[in-house]
Design a protein around this motif. Structure first.
Motif, PDB file in Angstrom:
ATOM      1  N   VAL A 155      14.117  18.745   9.312  1.00 17.48           N
ATOM      2  CA  VAL A 155      13.108  19.231   8.366  1.00 17.48           C
ATOM      3  C   VAL A 155      12.046  18.155   8.195  1.00 17.48           C
ATOM      4  O   VAL A 155      12.322  17.087   7.631  1.00 17.48           O
ATOM      5  N   GLY A 156      10.859  18.416   8.719  1.00 12.43           N
ATOM      6  CA  GLY A 156       9.763  17.455   8.630  1.00 12.43           C
ATOM      7  C   GLY A 156       9.562  16.710   9.926  1.00 12.43           C
ATOM      8  O   GLY A 156      10.504  16.073  10.420  1.00 12.43           O
ATOM      9  N   TYR A 157       8.362  16.814  10.489  1.00  9.50           N
ATOM     10  CA  TYR A 157       8.066  16.119  11.749  1.00  9.50           C
ATOM     11  C   TYR A 157       7.008  15.051  11.516  1.00  9.50           C
ATOM     12  O   TYR A 157       6.075  14.878  12.277  1.00  9.50           O
ATOM     13  N   VAL A 185      12.887  21.950  14.831  1.00  7.06           N
ATOM     14  CA  VAL A 185      12.016  21.294  13.855  1.00  7.06           C
ATOM     15  C   VAL A 185      11.440  22.341  12.912  1.00  7.06           C
ATOM     16  O   VAL A 185      10.928  23.374  13.361  1.00  7.06           O
ATOM     17  N   VAL A 186      11.531  22.077  11.616  1.00  4.85           N
ATOM     18  CA  VAL A 186      10.968  22.952  10.593  1.00  4.85           C
ATOM     19  C   VAL A 186       9.876  22.185   9.862  1.00  4.85           C
ATOM     20  O   VAL A 186      10.113  21.075   9.363  1.00  4.85           O
ATOM     21  N   ASP A 187       8.680  22.768   9.814  1.00  3.78           N
ATOM     22  CA  ASP A 187       7.566  22.096   9.146  1.00  3.78           C
ATOM     23  C   ASP A 187       6.504  23.131   8.802  1.00  3.78           C
ATOM     24  O   ASP A 187       6.487  24.228   9.385  1.00  3.78           O
ATOM     25  N   THR A 199      12.163  24.734   1.966  1.00  5.74           N
ATOM     26  CA  THR A 199      12.725  24.987   0.645  1.00  5.74           C
ATOM     27  C   THR A 199      13.142  26.445   0.486  1.00  5.74           C
ATOM     28  O   THR A 199      13.836  26.782  -0.476  1.00  5.74           O
ATOM     29  N   GLN A 200      12.716  27.304   1.394  1.00  7.51           N
ATOM     30  CA  GLN A 200      13.080  28.714   1.362  1.00  7.51           C
ATOM     31  C   GLN A 200      14.297  28.954   2.252  1.00  7.51           C
ATOM     32  O   GLN A 200      14.323  28.540   3.410  1.00  7.51           O
ATOM     33  N   VAL A 219      15.558  21.045  -0.478  1.00 11.95           N
ATOM     34  CA  VAL A 219      15.933  21.426   0.885  1.00 11.95           C
ATOM     35  C   VAL A 219      17.428  21.199   1.104  1.00 11.95           C
ATOM     36  O   VAL A 219      18.126  22.041   1.689  1.00 11.95           O
ATOM     37  N   THR A 220      17.933  20.057   0.633  1.00 16.17           N
ATOM     38  CA  THR A 220      19.358  19.766   0.786  1.00 16.17           C
ATOM     39  C   THR A 220      20.208  20.792   0.057  1.00 16.17           C
ATOM     40  O   THR A 220      21.229  21.271   0.583  1.00 16.17           O
TER      41      THR A 220
END
Length: 340
Positions: A138-140, A163-165, A187-188, A216-217
């Motif tokens: 999560v986050g690049y 990768v999620v961003d 966050t979704q 997110v966690t």
């Protein structure tokens, strides 16, 4: 989001693929069009007894080629048509290639887009049904890219990383590196579910804000109970929030960098060694392996490897503690190895 039709996910979820040269793609289209032309001419020539030109003569293969040409190109001359072989040869050699090129230029882009969407939809559907035990990052940003570089250096395949961003520029860079990308906010829960978090082996949370990392966690742990979740935060006071949200490991980036800066003022070689250990591509690296049967019952301090700790029942015990003076079956060793 996961309930949407596959075509609706094109542009949100992107599966990497090899990039071909535009000239290669254009050449393939031209050759395919010529192959269709010859195939149609062969069919006409085989059934030439059923054809007749305006002069009443039997069709030759050249006539078949001409007929195939005006048919495939949808020209249909009708009463105005060339009747000499020379004119028909000109139509085949000159007019048809120009017409094929014109059609390629006119509709090639549209067809390419439609084909690309269909191919991506098929790949997305296949990927969603087969993806298992992968890593979701999560986050690049700087932290996410560095984490991925470390995983790739340890032998993880790019296809096993998602990768999620929300940054399209960052996702384009990730896709260029051969990574699967998902556009959306982690966050979704729907976005995480689309990334396959429920089937992932590990989740790396490298968000830019601590509150985002906590959310997110929490969302990721709600979707999976078995995946290992590691998260990076800026302030150590938020560590307990990450732990309560379900993080297995928390890295405080600002304090870690601060410690290294402080050490570098007096013993810069220590920092150099730490960087060496954290860079898997060269020098030394910290690795983990299982205890072999011949090592059971012995002390980790007597092994040829430089052992730093023993993982027993999921708990890290440092070398020198009396609990690990005798290794047990199922233990794992944290040791220093020379990088590949």
């Amino acid at each position: 989001m996961t309930e949407r039709p596959v075509f609706a996910l094109v542009g949100v979820l992107k599966i990497p693929e090899a990039q071909n040269s535009p000239w290669t793609s254009l050449t393939r289209r031209v050759l395919f069009a010529i192959a269709l032309l010859f195939a149609a001419a062969l069919v006409v020539y085989i059934g030439r007894d059923g054809y007749q030109d305006s002069s009443g003569n039997a069709l030759s293969f050249l006539d078949s080629m001409y007929y195939a040409t005006v048919s495939l190109s949808t020209t249909g001359y009708g009463d105005i048509s060339p009747i000499t072989p020379q004119a028909r040869l000109v139509n085949i050699i000159v007019i048809t290639p120009l017409r094929v090129l014109f059609l390629i230029v006119l509709v090639g882009t549209t067809l390419s887009v439609l084909t690309e969407r269909s191919r991506q939809a098929f790949k997305i559907q296949r990927w969603r049904h087969t993806v298992r035990n992968h890593t979701v990052v999560v986050g690049y940003g700087t932290k996410g890219r560095t984490a991925i570089d470390a995983m790739l250096g340890d032998g993880v395949q790019p296809s096993e990383i998602v990768v999620v961003d929300t940054d399209t520029v960052a996702l384009e860079a990730a896709a260029t590196a051969g990574l699967v990308t998902v556009h959306g906010s982690a966050t979704q829960s729907d976005v995480l579910r689309l990334a396959g978090v429920q089937n992932a082996a590990s989740v790396v949370v490298a968000a830019n804000r601590d509150d985002t990392a906590v959310l997110v966690t929490l969302s990721a742990r709600e979707l999976t109970k078995s995946a290992t979740i590691v998260a990076a935060i800026r302030e150590s006071e938020n560590t307990h929030l990450l732990r309560q949200s379900g993080a297995d490991s928390v890295v405080v980036s600002s304090e870690t960098a601060g410690r290294l800066l402080g050490i570098a003022t007096t013993t810069p070689t220590v920092v150099e060694m730490m960087e060496d250990l954290l860079t898997p591509e060269q020098g030394f690296a910290v690795a983990e392996r299982e205890v072999v049967p011949a090592e059971v019952g012995g002390s980790p301090r007597h092994l040829s490897d430089i052992v730093l700790g023993v993982v027993r029942a999921g708990e890290l015990i440092r070398v020198g503690e009396p609990e690990v003076d005798a290794l047990e079956s199922g233990d794992k060793l944290l040791f220093i190895r020379r990088s590949r």
